[in-house]
Write an enzyme that holds these catalytic residues in place. Structure first.
Site, PDB file in Angstrom:
ATOM      1  N   ASP A  83       0.825  -1.212   0.000  1.00  0.00           N
ATOM      2  CA  ASP A  83       0.000   0.000   0.000  1.00  0.00           C
ATOM      3  C   ASP A  83       0.860   1.263   0.000  1.00  0.00           C
ATOM      4  O   ASP A  83       2.017   1.251   0.399  1.00  0.00           O
ATOM      5  CB  ASP A  83      -0.975   0.013   1.179  1.00  0.00           C
ATOM      6  N   GLU A 144       0.089  -1.265   5.619  1.00  0.00           N
ATOM      7  CA  GLU A 144       1.174  -0.856   6.533  1.00  0.00           C
ATOM      8  C   GLU A 144       0.950   0.579   6.970  1.00  0.00           C
ATOM      9  O   GLU A 144       1.202   0.954   8.116  1.00  0.00           O
ATOM     10  CB  GLU A 144       2.525  -1.003   5.815  1.00  0.00           C
TER      11      GLU A 144
HETATM   12 ZN   LIG Z   1       6.678   2.169   4.163  1.00  0.00          ZN
END
Ligand SMILES: [Zn+2]
Length: 385
Positions: A83, A144
């Site tokens: 992401d 994340e």
């Molecule tokens: Zn990162």
């Protein structure tokens, strides 16, 4: 030693990956591309875990298991997140020599597609050159950037590796092994509203009570491994109304869990004491100030010992290549924090991403090559007798 990394190939893969939109919870398309890559590279199994369902995303973490050509070598984990942050849709990368930038309207997404590209490239080099290696668990996480949610929900039961490398920080040649844990703090001080001109004696100013608490508080640098900050404050409704609510947000960070807890408690106790001191009698009834205090873990600390096998392996890889690798700490959180907390031993190797989380993000392909060289040598040494 001459690089074994194909610079044009890793650059082109990065350029392709950053053009695929993959905001947090919408990593599906890039995961499909990587699934194809993993199959092409000869993964024994490629699958997604159920993390996507748990976080409301359109895909889970993508996991690819590669058999070792040296089967009894210890399995190694290689991880990067899929992401990217906003503004990160419609990325138009611009190549200037070996430097890749954006057109200034989006981030580049080298955070963390540089890590993704490095893993893909070294898997290809291992295969093409027939370099002996142990079993490899390649993990591409989701979310994340949303509180490390992909790593939190990663299905560890399907992994063989218990140590490895996350590729998710800036400077190649730096191996991050220590990071602070962090608590986010939300405070609401409730006072009593009253007309400021007509009946101030009937009011309790939430702003003044909060000020009392904050004035006596230890903030900023607490010690060499602990910091605290109140960063946002909001409250009141008009200049002629005694404010009945003020909301304050902040954070505490520490490399030491006990200090993290102690500083968080210090903040709470100061607010609690100020609230305790403030009450007002209105028409025979006592009205008291009131405190709401929420502390929530933002991310976990990490501390991989210098003498751990994975740190020693990466250092040996640097020496073997004649590159310096420096073991150091960092101020933020990444998937490695979570994975270490969950019982793995994982260090974070820099990839060359720069000025991340800004529209000025850029990356030098040579840095990515350097990082890939170190990772490749790490994987090779892991299986060397
Ligand atoms: Zn990162």
């Amino acid at each position: 030693m001459a690089s074994r990394i194909d610079k044009a190939r890793i650059r082109d893969l990065l350029l392709e990956l950053v053009r695929i939109d993959s905001l947090s919870r919408r990593e599906r398309e890039v995961s499909v591309r990587l699934e194809r890559e993993m199959k092409e590279l000869g993964a024994a199994a490629v699958f997604r875990d159920d993390a996507g369902d748990k976080v409301g995303g359109d895909t889970g973490n993508l996991i690819a298991l590669f058999d070792g050509t040296v089967p009894d070598a210890p399995p190694i984990l290689l991880a990067a997140h899929m992401d990217t942050v906003v503004p990160g849709e419609g990325v138009k990368p611009i190549l200037e020599g070996d430097v890749i930038r954006t057109d200034g309207t989006t981030v580049l997404g080298g955070d963390d597609k540089s890590g993704v590209a490095i893993i893909c490239e070294i898997l290809r080099v291992l295969r093409d050159r027939g370099i002996p290696h142990g079993p490899i668990d390649a993990v591409f996480t989701i979310c994340e950037e949303k509180g490390l949610l992909g790593a939190k929900h990663l299905d560890l039961s399907r992994l063989r590796a218990r140590s490895g490398v996350v590729l998710d920080s800036d400077s190649p040649g730096f191996l991050f092994t220590r990071a602070p844990g962090s608590n986010g703090v939300l405070v609401r001080v409730h006072g009593v509203e009253a007309h400021a001109g007509m009946a101030p004696e009937k009011g309790l100013s939430a702003i003044q009570i909060a000020a009392e608490a904050i004035a006596g508080m230890k903030l900023g640098r607490i010690d060499d491994e602990t910091t605290a900050n109140l960063g946002l404050i909001e409250g009141g409704s008009a200049i002629n109304i005694i404010p009945n609510l003020v909301e304050i947000r902040g954070e505490v960070r520490s490399h030491d869990e006990r200090k993290l807890a102690a500083e968080t408690e210090h903040i709470r106790a100061r607010f609690a004491a100020a609230v305790e001191r403030n009450a007002v009698a209105v028409e025979g009834k006592v009205r008291r100030a009131r405190l709401e205090f929420h502390a929530e873990r933002a991310y976990e600390s990490m501390n991989v010992p210098d003498d751990s096998a994975i740190v020693q392996l990466v250092l040996a890889a640097g020496r073997s290549l004649g590159h310096s690798v420096t073991v150091t700490g960092m101020g933020g959180g990444c998937d490695a924090n979570i994975l270490n907390r969950r019982g793995l031993q994982v260090a974070n190797l820099g990839t060359g991403m720069r000025e991340i989380h800004t529209v000025h993000e850029w990356l030098d392909v040579n840095d990515m090559v350097l990082s890939a060289d170190v990772l490749l040598e790490t994987v090779r040494l892991n299986a060397a007798p």
